[in-house]
Structures are given as structure tokens and as C-alpha cells.
Motif scaffolding. Structure first.
Motif, mmCIF file in Angstrom:
data_model
loop_
_atom_site.group_PDB
_atom_site.id
_atom_site.type_symbol
_atom_site.label_atom_id
_atom_site.label_comp_id
_atom_site.label_asym_id
_atom_site.label_seq_id
_atom_site.Cartn_x
_atom_site.Cartn_y
_atom_site.Cartn_z
ATOM 1 N N ARG A 132 0.827 -1.211 0.000
ATOM 2 C CA ARG A 132 0.000 0.000 0.000
ATOM 3 C C ARG A 132 0.862 1.262 0.000
ATOM 4 N NH1 ARG A 132 -5.251 1.605 0.974
ATOM 5 N NH2 ARG A 132 -5.888 -0.545 1.272
ATOM 6 N N ILE A 133 1.864 1.301 0.840
ATOM 7 C CA ILE A 133 2.809 2.429 0.872
ATOM 8 C C ILE A 133 4.205 1.839 0.868
ATOM 9 C CG2 ILE A 133 3.736 4.346 2.223
ATOM 10 C CD1 ILE A 133 0.947 4.785 3.354
ATOM 11 N N LEU A 134 5.030 2.293 -0.056
ATOM 12 C CA LEU A 134 6.411 1.822 -0.118
ATOM 13 C C LEU A 134 7.336 2.969 0.264
ATOM 14 C CD1 LEU A 134 4.849 -0.006 -2.327
ATOM 15 C CD2 LEU A 134 7.144 -0.581 -3.012
ATOM 16 N N VAL A 135 8.222 2.717 1.202
ATOM 17 C CA VAL A 135 9.284 3.671 1.493
ATOM 18 C C VAL A 135 10.326 3.444 0.412
ATOM 19 C CG1 VAL A 135 10.995 4.427 3.176
ATOM 20 C CG2 VAL A 135 8.769 3.602 3.960
ATOM 21 N N ASN A 136 10.740 4.504 -0.243
ATOM 22 C CA ASN A 136 11.579 4.425 -1.427
ATOM 23 C C ASN A 136 12.904 5.122 -1.141
ATOM 24 O OD1 ASN A 136 12.472 5.744 -4.123
ATOM 25 N ND2 ASN A 136 11.026 4.165 -4.755
ATOM 26 N N PHE A 137 14.016 4.403 -1.336
ATOM 27 C CA PHE A 137 15.338 4.963 -1.087
ATOM 28 C C PHE A 137 16.138 5.011 -2.383
ATOM 29 C CE2 PHE A 137 14.342 3.016 3.063
ATOM 30 C CZ PHE A 137 14.554 4.100 3.887
ATOM 31 N N GLU A 138 16.649 6.187 -2.698
ATOM 32 C CA GLU A 138 17.600 6.301 -3.799
ATOM 33 C C GLU A 138 18.971 5.960 -3.233
ATOM 34 O OE1 GLU A 138 19.262 9.416 -7.159
ATOM 35 O OE2 GLU A 138 18.027 10.180 -5.537
ATOM 36 N N VAL A 139 19.663 5.031 -3.877
ATOM 37 C CA VAL A 139 20.993 4.629 -3.433
ATOM 38 C C VAL A 139 22.012 4.925 -4.519
ATOM 39 C CG1 VAL A 139 20.121 2.855 -1.843
ATOM 40 C CG2 VAL A 139 20.642 2.233 -4.199
ATOM 41 N N ALA A 140 23.248 5.137 -4.114
ATOM 42 C CA ALA A 140 24.306 5.460 -5.068
ATOM 43 C C ALA A 140 24.772 4.228 -5.835
ATOM 44 C CB ALA A 140 25.491 6.099 -4.344
ATOM 45 N N ASP A 141 24.756 3.069 -5.181
ATOM 46 C CA ASP A 141 25.237 1.838 -5.803
ATOM 47 C C ASP A 141 24.316 0.697 -5.359
ATOM 48 O OD1 ASP A 141 26.546 -0.515 -6.544
ATOM 49 O OD2 ASP A 141 28.535 0.249 -6.021
ATOM 50 N N ILE A 142 23.366 0.370 -6.198
ATOM 51 C CA ILE A 142 22.352 -0.625 -5.810
ATOM 52 C C ILE A 142 22.951 -2.010 -5.627
ATOM 53 C CG2 ILE A 142 21.541 -1.299 -8.122
ATOM 54 C CD1 ILE A 142 18.625 -0.929 -6.827
ATOM 55 N N ARG A 143 23.988 -2.333 -6.370
ATOM 56 C CA ARG A 143 24.629 -3.651 -6.202
ATOM 57 C C ARG A 143 25.343 -3.738 -4.856
ATOM 58 N NH1 ARG A 143 21.990 -7.167 -9.370
ATOM 59 N NH2 ARG A 143 21.853 -6.376 -11.486
ATOM 60 N N VAL A 191 12.560 -4.943 -1.145
ATOM 61 C CA VAL A 191 12.798 -5.878 -0.048
ATOM 62 C C VAL A 191 11.673 -5.728 0.968
ATOM 63 C CG1 VAL A 191 15.312 -5.846 -0.342
ATOM 64 C CG2 VAL A 191 14.253 -4.298 1.295
ATOM 65 N N GLU A 192 11.637 -6.679 1.900
ATOM 66 C CA GLU A 192 10.633 -6.647 2.951
ATOM 67 C C GLU A 192 11.325 -6.392 4.285
ATOM 68 O OE1 GLU A 192 6.851 -9.454 3.664
ATOM 69 O OE2 GLU A 192 8.773 -10.472 3.961
ATOM 70 N N ASP A 193 10.788 -5.455 5.073
ATOM 71 C CA ASP A 193 11.354 -5.222 6.402
ATOM 72 C C ASP A 193 10.763 -6.239 7.386
ATOM 73 O OD1 ASP A 193 8.930 -4.279 7.516
ATOM 74 O OD2 ASP A 193 9.517 -2.170 7.449
ATOM 75 N N PRO A 194 11.219 -6.269 8.630
ATOM 76 C CA PRO A 194 10.746 -7.277 9.584
ATOM 77 C C PRO A 194 9.242 -7.228 9.876
ATOM 78 C CG PRO A 194 12.743 -6.268 10.399
ATOM 79 C CD PRO A 194 12.320 -5.485 9.189
ATOM 80 N N ASP A 195 8.592 -6.087 9.654
ATOM 81 C CA ASP A 195 7.151 -5.974 9.875
ATOM 82 C C ASP A 195 6.358 -6.298 8.614
ATOM 83 O OD1 ASP A 195 7.663 -5.232 12.474
ATOM 84 O OD2 ASP A 195 6.674 -3.288 12.350
ATOM 85 N N GLY A 196 7.060 -6.646 7.538
ATOM 86 C CA GLY A 196 6.384 -6.993 6.297
ATOM 87 C C GLY A 196 6.144 -5.828 5.365
ATOM 88 N N ASN A 197 6.625 -4.622 5.714
ATOM 89 C CA ASN A 197 6.501 -3.470 4.820
ATOM 90 C C ASN A 197 7.456 -3.630 3.646
ATOM 91 O OD1 ASN A 197 4.774 -1.900 6.674
ATOM 92 N ND2 ASN A 197 6.620 -1.801 7.922
ATOM 93 N N TYR A 198 7.042 -3.190 2.473
ATOM 94 C CA TYR A 198 7.915 -3.236 1.308
ATOM 95 C C TYR A 198 8.752 -1.968 1.247
ATOM 96 C CZ TYR A 198 5.195 -7.169 -0.574
ATOM 97 O OH TYR A 198 4.583 -8.382 -0.767
ATOM 98 N N ILE A 199 10.045 -2.158 1.006
ATOM 99 C CA ILE A 199 11.005 -1.067 0.883
ATOM 100 C C ILE A 199 11.584 -1.141 -0.517
ATOM 101 C CG2 ILE A 199 13.117 -0.056 1.826
ATOM 102 C CD1 ILE A 199 10.661 -0.348 3.786
ATOM 103 N N GLN A 200 11.525 -0.044 -1.218
ATOM 104 C CA GLN A 200 12.010 -0.020 -2.593
ATOM 105 C C GLN A 200 13.336 0.730 -2.657
ATOM 106 O OE1 GLN A 200 9.613 2.040 -5.691
ATOM 107 N NE2 GLN A 200 9.092 -0.068 -6.233
ATOM 108 N N LEU A 201 14.270 0.172 -3.406
ATOM 109 C CA LEU A 201 15.565 0.801 -3.651
ATOM 110 C C LEU A 201 15.640 1.119 -5.140
ATOM 111 C CD1 LEU A 201 17.841 -1.799 -1.833
ATOM 112 C CD2 LEU A 201 16.849 0.267 -0.868
#
Length: 134
Positions: free
Chosen positions: A67-78, A108-118
Motif C-alpha cells: 500500500r505504501i512503499l518507502v523508497n530509497f535512492e541509493v548510489a550503488d544498488i549492487r 525488499v521486505e522489512d521485519p514488519d512486512g513493509n515493502y522497501i524499494q531501492l
């Protein structure tokens, strides 16, 4: 010109039945050098606070994790992928995927089951014929 400015996103609150565990997971994943700052469980990430709050009106696992994804921009995804695998053995919802040469995206999924997008923006591809004169 309108006298009203758009609001500034000051933070995102993640309600949890175990906010300490969730804070530690996010700290390990995205801010290994961070320390607790007083009573509030939060992390400053790129100018926005991610706040972890104890809630009795949420389940231990997210019922609708997309429903809501926390989205992180990363410098090097690998490098982020390797770090998350080695330190947290994360559950990948979507592995690192090349999205038509514009961005790399992963979930990815955090420990509470929330989806985190990179995501990581890719450098524009150079056209080999560009600059070739006739």
C-alpha cells in the motif's frame, strides 16, 4: 504566483508492535553509523526523518505491504544488495532489475512486512553513432 508553498515532507512514521527491532533493522540497512537521539526512535535519511512508533492499532505483520512503499535512492544498488544480503539476509520481493536502461529497481521486505524499494538512476547510454560525422 500563489502565496502558498507546497508542504515539505518532514518525516514518515512507521507504526510497529516492536519499534526498537524495526529501528535497528533500518539503522543496519541504511544508516549503520546512526545512534539513538533521545527518546524518539528515528533516523535522518537524506533530509527526511523515518520515525518508528509503538502502536497498538497495527498487527505484527503488514496486511497490505504494497500500500505504501518507502523508497530509497541509493548510489550503488549492487553494493546495497550485497550489504542487505550479508548483514540482514533480507527477503527480496523484487531482485535488482534493470528497468529499460533508465533505473535499477529492487524491493525488499522489512521485519514488519513493509515493502522497501531501492532505486539507482542509470547513466544515459551513449549512442555510438552520435558524433560520427559524414
Amino acid at each position: 504566483m500563489s502565496p502558498h508553498k507546497n508542504p515539505h515532507l518532514g518525516g514518515i512514521v512507521l507504526g510497529s508492535t516492536d519499534p526498537e527491532r524495526l529501528w535497528e533493522w533500518y539503522r543496519t540497512a541504511f544508516a549503520p553509523g546512526a545512534a539513538k537521539d533521545g527518546e524518539m526512535l528515528g533516523l535522518e535519511l537524506g533530509g527526511t526523518y523515518l520515525i518508528f512508533e509503538s502502536r497498538d492499532d497495527v498487527a505484527a505483520k503488514a496486511a497490505e505491504p504494497g500500500r505504501i512503499l518507502v523508497n530509497f535512492e541509493v548510489a550503488d544498488i549492487r553494493a546495497s544488495e550485497k550489504h542487505l544480503d550479508e548483514t540482514l539476509s533480507v527477503h527480496w520481493i523484487r531482485p535488482v532489475t534493470d528497468m529499460d536502461g533508465e533505473v535499477f529497481l529492487a524491493t525488499v521486505e522489512d521485519p514488519d512486512g513493509n515493502y522497501i524499494q531501492l532505486y539507482q538512476e542509470q547513466e544515459p547510454k551513449q549512442d555510438p553513432s552520435a558524433g560520427a560525422g559524414a
